[in-house]
Design an enzyme around this catalytic site. Structure first.
Site, PDB file in Angstrom:
ATOM      1  N   HIS A  22      23.223 -17.207  12.321  1.00  0.00           N
ATOM      2  CA  HIS A  22      22.322 -18.207  12.750  1.00  0.00           C
ATOM      3  C   HIS A  22      21.951 -18.519  14.030  1.00  0.00           C
ATOM      4  CE1 HIS A  22      26.450 -19.441  12.704  1.00  0.00           C
ATOM      5  NE2 HIS A  22      26.278 -20.583  13.499  1.00  0.00           N
ATOM      6  N   ASP A  29      19.605 -18.396   6.227  1.00  0.00           N
ATOM      7  CA  ASP A  29      20.028 -18.125   7.704  1.00  0.00           C
ATOM      8  C   ASP A  29      19.578 -16.794   7.981  1.00  0.00           C
ATOM      9  OD1 ASP A  29      22.085 -16.608   6.625  1.00  0.00           O
ATOM     10  OD2 ASP A  29      23.200 -17.151   8.423  1.00  0.00           O
TER      11      ASP A  29
HETATM   12  C1  VG1 Z   1      31.017 -20.778  11.405  1.00  0.00           C
HETATM   13  C2  VG1 Z   1      31.384 -21.568   9.990  1.00  0.00           C
HETATM   14  C3  VG1 Z   1      32.111 -20.771   9.110  1.00  0.00           C
HETATM   15  C4  VG1 Z   1      31.439 -19.298   8.819  1.00  0.00           C
HETATM   16  C5  VG1 Z   1      31.095 -18.847  10.240  1.00  0.00           C
HETATM   17  C6  VG1 Z   1      30.244 -17.467   9.780  1.00  0.00           C
HETATM   18  O1  VG1 Z   1      32.278 -20.410  12.081  1.00  0.00           O
HETATM   19  O2  VG1 Z   1      31.916 -22.850  10.335  1.00  0.00           O
HETATM   20  O3  VG1 Z   1      32.411 -21.526   7.917  1.00  0.00           O
HETATM   21  O4  VG1 Z   1      32.122 -18.767   7.907  1.00  0.00           O
HETATM   22  O5  VG1 Z   1      30.303 -19.346  10.817  1.00  0.00           O
HETATM   23  O6  VG1 Z   1      28.884 -17.641   9.061  1.00  0.00           O
HETATM   24  P1  VG1 Z   1      32.841 -21.193  13.198  1.00  0.00           P
HETATM   25  O7  VG1 Z   1      33.931 -20.355  13.589  1.00  0.00           O
HETATM   26  O8  VG1 Z   1      31.628 -21.193  14.064  1.00  0.00           O
HETATM   27  O9  VG1 Z   1      33.000 -22.671  12.602  1.00  0.00           O
HETATM   28  V1  VG1 Z   1      27.602 -16.795   9.699  1.00  0.00           V
HETATM   29  O10 VG1 Z   1      26.326 -17.484   8.370  1.00  0.00           O
HETATM   30  O11 VG1 Z   1      27.383 -17.261  11.035  1.00  0.00           O
HETATM   31  O12 VG1 Z   1      28.083 -15.424   9.458  1.00  0.00           O
HETATM   32 CO    CO Z   2      25.224 -16.143   8.343  1.00  0.00          CO
END
Ligand code: VG1
Ligand code: CO
Length: 619
Positions: free
Chosen positions: A178, A342
């Site tokens: 994202h 996303d």
């Molecule tokens: C974030 C979210 C987490 C998710 C990760 C990857 O991580 O909080 O729940 O699994 O993004 O999602 P963090 O460490 O920034 O809180 V994705 O769609 O960016 O692969």
């Molecule tokens: Co993602």
């Protein structure tokens, strides 16, 4: 004979650049045989010494040449919650990407030699160039074949499906999810393993170790592969197959859902869908899926063309960044179902007319209705799981249905082991991630199809023109059965790392000096800790996964630092309270949570540490 040596059996060694300094044996990666001829391989120590003295060398593979290129370790190539993410300019700087990919192959060792891997990404800037680099390092390290998505496209859940259906050794996904894309924004890469799951920490830690000591790249000299056409390119013993990125993914989705039933529902004149692909990877899937397979109207897809910079936006499906869709859903023209996904297609947001479904509620509603509405779950669920900061709505469903339940650290990699051990069918995260064991990633399109299935099921007896059971009706009905978990997340983005760490240290101090029964504002403490998880399958332990205060009425305050940012720190504050008083179900979450949020800010001294008086994003 080692498999790497076997793969390189036909190597012939030439010496170039003999004026280079002599390298020490330890400076080379784990496979020095790559620099030796088969005849010399059996000739023992004397030859080994000789071949290692050749620091810049080329090995002739069948059909191509592998060059040994000296490199230097680069700091900070540590994988976060989901892959390695940095500014694009960092990734495009010399050897940054090649170093990490080489370290990955060093970490995987001989196990990966002769194997086939997948490769694709979310369509962001630099992906197409990155493919060519990755192919060169892969071939240079003895990978036999790479299956690449056409135009370098492959959504994260689609890669997971591809790995599983084709029994690939693993796959690389070029995405910073994202995070925005473009030359001044972010780039990222993640490796998924043989069951299609994000690489576990024992592998990512090993990769990081190699990035700290790497001195050599093994680069195959290959011409660029044309990614715009499906087909196979051979370079002697190395093969690149460019594939349609929808095939395996859709085949998997068809095994989960009743496509003819969904098509019948989608084409009802009183049903309408708007799917916002946010100019990200699901743009490449939404049309063939919702229009092609399910008969939806072409104008149900918004922002459906993947762009290298996602149209300049954050491809993050939440109330802040998917504002166009949110506006539509609160207008008179609102469709029955609104959804967005996303950058890499693993997240989802689900909305009804004038209604937002929180991701924590979404996974609970899907779990509660799965058996009745989705053929794949017709025999019931094996178990359910959620990440620690995700609200307790799912816990209540598990309890009522008598299901095994697991609470894991943030990040999808922790769900895979549970699924492989047949302990979990459906899982979710508060961060707009929902999924099931059909793949080993969260799956944005799956979540939309799950909601479509639930809507189709609930409306099967409603005649055309009758009052459709809406998304809001479904959630209200759910709350009546299970109660409502009011939930919100505050993100403080771009905070100075040092200050964020100091705040966490301060919170650790508060935990250490707190005791059960102590009052925090209106709330009485049950427990406080920094969450630690012992994997029930392999016994691995993940510590420091988030500071949490759990109160006696089940309310919670949680703080954690993001592991997906590319610069600085992001503090996440998660807040939750519960009610089974139906008269309160329609209250605004922000209003209900006001007092506990105040307590959280006071206890953490967040403003004092960071200088921030409000969050950058509220969900
Ligand atoms: C974030 C979210 C987490 C998710 C990760 C990857 O991580 O909080 O729940 O699994 O993004 O999602 P963090 O460490 O920034 O809180 V994705 O769609 O960016 O692969
Ligand atoms: Co993602």
């Amino acid at each position: 004979m080692s498999s790497l040596c076997a793969a390189l059996q036909r190597c012939t060694l030439q010496t170039v650049g003999s004026s280079r300094p002599v390298a020490k044996a330890s400076q080379f990666g784990p496979a020095p045989c790559a620099l030796r001829t088969p005849a010399k391989r059996q000739a023992g120590a004397r030859q080994r010494t000789r071949s290692i003295q050749v620091s810049a060398s080329v090995a002739q593979m069948e059909g191509f040449t592998v060059k040994s290129v000296p490199t230097k370790p680069i700091e900070g190539q540590k994988t976060g919650t989901s892959g390695l993410r940095k500014k694009t300019k960092v990734f495009t700087s010399e050897n940054y990407l090649a170093n990490w990919i080489q370290s990955l192959f060093n970490a995987l060792g001989e196990e990966a030699v002769g194997k086939t891997i997948g490769l694709g990404g979310d369509g962001r800037y630099f992906n197409k160039e990155a493919v060519q680099t990755i192919l060169r390092v892969a071939a240079g390290n003895g990978i036999a074949k790479v299956v690449v998505g056409k135009d370098a496209i492959m959504a994260t859940p689609a890669m997971s499906a591809l790995i599983r259906r084709r029994s690939l050794y693993g796959g690389l996904i070029m995405s910073a999810s994202h995070n925005p894309g473009g030359p001044d924004e972010d780039w990222g890469i993640k490796f998924n393993y043989s069951a299609g799951e994000p690489a576990p920490e024992k592998i990512t830690d090993k990769i990081f170790g190699f990035t700290e000591s790497i001195l050599e790249l093994k680069l195959a000299e290959l011409a660029d592969v044309d990614l715009s056409k499906v087909g196979t390119t051979r370079f002697g013993s190395f093969e690149v197959e460019v594939v349609d990125y929808t095939t395996e993914y859709f085949d998997t989705l068809k095994e989960v859902f009743d496509f003819p039933a969904l098509r019948a529902f989608m084409t009802r004149p009183d049903f309408s869908l708007v799917f916002d692909a946010m100019h990200a990877v699901t743009g490449a899937y939404a049309n063939p899926l919702f229009v092609g397979e399910l008969g939806g109207k072409p104008d149900s897809i918004r922002n459906g063309v993947p762009l290298e910079d996602f149209g300049g936006g954050h491809p993050d499906p939440n109330l802040t960044y998917a504002h166009d869709l949110v506006e539509l859903m609160w207008s008179d023209a609102a469709p029955v179902l609104g959804a967005a996904s996303d950058g890499d297609g693993d997240r989802n947001m689900v909305l009804g007319s004038h209604f937002f479904v929180t991701p924590s509620d979404s996974v609970a509603v899907i779990a509660a209705n799965a058996q009745a509405a989705i053929p794949y779950f017709k025999d019931g669920l094996k178990g359910v799981a959620r990440s620690m900061p995700t609200s307790g709505a799912l816990d209540r469903v598990a309890q009522k249905l008598g299901l095994q339940f697991f609470e894991t650290p943030t990040g999808w990699k922790f769900f895979g082991n549970l699924m492989d051990a047949d302990k979990c069918s459906i899982c979710g995260e508060e961060s707009f991630g929902t999924g099931a064991d059909h793949v080993r990633e969260k799956d944005g399109m799956w979540a939309v199809l799950a909601w479509l299935s639930i809507l189709a099921h609930k409306n099967k007896d409603v005649p055309e023109g009758g009052k459709l059971v809406s998304v809001k009706d479904i959630v209200m009905d759910h709350w009546k059965q299970f109660g409502r978990n009011f939930y919100s997340r505050y993100d403080y983005e771009g905070v100075e790392s040092e200050q964020a760490n100091k705040m966490v240290q301060h919170l650790e101090g508060v935990i250490a000096s707190s005791s059960k029964g102590q009052k925090f504002g209106d709330y009485v403490l049950e427990t406080a800790d920094n969450f630690s998880y012992t994997d029930p399958i392999d016994g691995s332990v993940a510590k420091g996964q988030g500071v949490r205060f759990v109160f006696q009425d089940g309310s919670r305050i949680i703080f954690r630092l993001s592991g997906t940012g590319s610069a600085g720190a992001t503090i996440r504050l998660y807040i939750e309270t519960y009610t089974d008083d139906a008269s309160k179900f329609e209250l605004d979450a922000q209003e209900v949570l006001k007092s506990i949020i105040g307590t959280a800010l006071e206890v953490s001294k967040l403003q004092e540490f960071t200088g921030r008086d409000k969050p950058t994003v509220i969900t």
